[in-house]
Design a protein around this motif. Structure first.
Motif, PDB file in Angstrom:
ATOM      1  N   GLN A 286       4.702 -34.220 -17.805  1.00  0.00           N
ATOM      2  CA  GLN A 286       5.329 -34.501 -16.579  1.00  0.00           C
ATOM      3  C   GLN A 286       6.352 -35.353 -16.768  1.00  0.00           C
TER       4      GLN A 286
ATOM      5  N   ASN B 200       9.332 -41.450 -15.054  1.00  0.00           N
ATOM      6  CA  ASN B 200      10.734 -42.193 -14.398  1.00  0.00           C
ATOM      7  C   ASN B 200      10.600 -43.620 -14.952  1.00  0.00           C
TER       8      ASN B 200
ATOM      9  N   GLN C 212      15.287 -41.311 -16.051  1.00  0.00           N
ATOM     10  CA  GLN C 212      14.356 -39.984 -15.744  1.00  0.00           C
ATOM     11  C   GLN C 212      14.206 -39.339 -17.160  1.00  0.00           C
TER      12      GLN C 212
ATOM     13  N   GLN D  86       6.634 -44.653 -14.386  1.00  0.00           N
ATOM     14  CA  GLN D  86       6.047 -43.801 -13.414  1.00  0.00           C
ATOM     15  C   GLN D  86       5.990 -42.304 -14.227  1.00  0.00           C
ATOM     16  N   ASN D  87       4.652 -41.887 -14.199  1.00  0.00           N
ATOM     17  CA  ASN D  87       4.495 -40.655 -14.490  1.00  0.00           C
ATOM     18  C   ASN D  87       4.208 -39.708 -13.437  1.00  0.00           C
ATOM     19  N   SER D  88       5.290 -38.659 -13.010  1.00  0.00           N
ATOM     20  CA  SER D  88       5.208 -37.889 -11.821  1.00  0.00           C
ATOM     21  C   SER D  88       3.885 -37.202 -11.547  1.00  0.00           C
TER      22      SER D  88
ATOM     23  N   THR E 189       0.931 -38.552 -11.794  1.00  0.00           N
ATOM     24  CA  THR E 189      -0.045 -39.354 -11.277  1.00  0.00           C
ATOM     25  C   THR E 189       0.709 -40.060 -10.030  1.00  0.00           C
ATOM     26  N   GLY E 190       1.869 -40.207 -10.154  1.00  0.00           N
ATOM     27  CA  GLY E 190       2.681 -40.921  -8.943  1.00  0.00           C
ATOM     28  C   GLY E 190       2.387 -42.621  -8.993  1.00  0.00           C
TER      29      GLY E 190
END
Length: 330
Positions: A54, A57, A76, A110-112, A114-115
């Motif tokens: 994924q 960020n 990113q 942040q891993n997109s 899991t958010g």
């Protein structure tokens, strides 16, 4: 982005155990600069690689002390991409001399998938000495041609002990060696000259390494001197890649490439020219600088991705490859 090509010059310490959470994306989470004179800006690159499937960020980093300035080089990362968090530690702003100072750099990740944001803590530490002077503060070889090698010298003065000695010198890089010799011992001062030698076999790239000195003085048993060098090819193409940009179908766009060598050389053959791409060398014979003229005339819309291969008689670089790109539209 600055290339931190440490493999080959810097020998990484192995990292034991798997990291949990967002720390798994970082190659390391701590850097000890050791003992340093008050004055240098200490720089370290914490490598970050997105090993997930994924988008990753990275948020703006914050620090626990103003003596460190952090920079997130890319915010990113797509899967497989790599960047770095750069920590600049200003030894002049370390509050207390002769005392270990540790600063924490907080990096939101942040891993997109899991958010969820996690905050990774990176630690940088150093001891600043007021009784130690190094001039210059780094081994900066600058830009050198491959095969050239080089030498760089610095002097270190210790003001607290005339009997101070440097007992050993170690390099973290296989292409840099160093040696120390005493210059003067008088009054309360001891002066050493440190010489670093760059191996002519050092590959092309922008490299960093460290020279570590083993000292007899308590509190400065290990002293670090950073090394930087940019090794360029025997023949340098300017530009390295030809980008025509937007080109109208049926119209001709022109570009020039300058090939500059560290000695005179001949162009034996140019490969890669096609119906839509014409490449000509200006002049003949052996010379240190050659000019190539490129003419692109796209016959249809779409992305143009080509490469030309220049064969030379240079003993250290028989081939120069130059990528060519354009976007053709009606």
């Amino acid at each position: 982005m600055h290339r931190v090509l440490l493999a080959g010059l810097v020998v990484f310490a192995s990292v034991g155990g798997a990291r949990a959470g967002a720390e798994q994306y970082f190659s390391e989470t701590s850097k000890d600069f050791g003992t340093t004179p008050r004055g240098p800006i200490l720089i370290h690159y914490f490598t970050v690689k997105n090993t997930s499937q994924q988008t990753l960020n990275l948020g703006p980093a914050r620090v626990s002390c103003g003596c460190v300035t952090p920079t997130v080089m890319k915010s990113q990362l797509a899967p497989g991409e790599t960047t770095a968090v750069v920590a600049h530690m200003d030894s002049r702003r370390i509050p207390q001399a002769n005392v270990l100072k540790t600063v924490i750099v907080y990096v939101p990740v942040q891993n997109s998938g899991t958010g969820i944001f996690e905050e990774v803590q990176l630690r940088v530490s150093a001891i600043a000495r007021d009784d130690l002077v190094m001039s210059p503060e780094t081994f900066a070889f600058g830009t050198v041609r491959k095969g050239q090698g080089g030498k760089s010298t610095t002097k270190i003065t210790f003001y607290s002990d005339p009997n101070w000695k440097i007992s050993d010198v170690m390099s973290t890089g296989v292409y840099v060696k160093a040696e120390a010799k005493p210059v003067a011992h008088q009054g309360s001062e001891a002066v050493y000259e440190i010489t670093a030698t760059l191996d002519p076999k050092c590959p092309v790239g922008n490299w960093t390494a460290d020279i570590w000195l083993k000292s007899t003085a308590p509190g400065i048993e290990r002293l670090r001197i950073p090394v930087t060098v940019n090794v360029v090819a025997p023949i340098v193409a300017n530009p390295e890649a030809v980008k025509f940009g937007d080109v109208k179908v049926g119209e001709t766009a022109d570009q020039k490439v300058i090939l500059q060598g560290n000695q005179a050389f001949k162009i034996l053959k140019i490969k890669g020219a096609k119906d839509d791409l014409e490449v000509k060398a200006v002049g003949e014979g052996s010379r240190p600088v050659h000019i190539l003229k490129l003419a692109l005339k796209a016959s249809e819309s779409g992305d143009v991705t080509e490469s030309i291969e220049v064969e030379t008689d240079h003993p250290d670089q028989p081939t120069v490859v130059i990528p060519v790109t354009a976007k053709a539209a009606k």
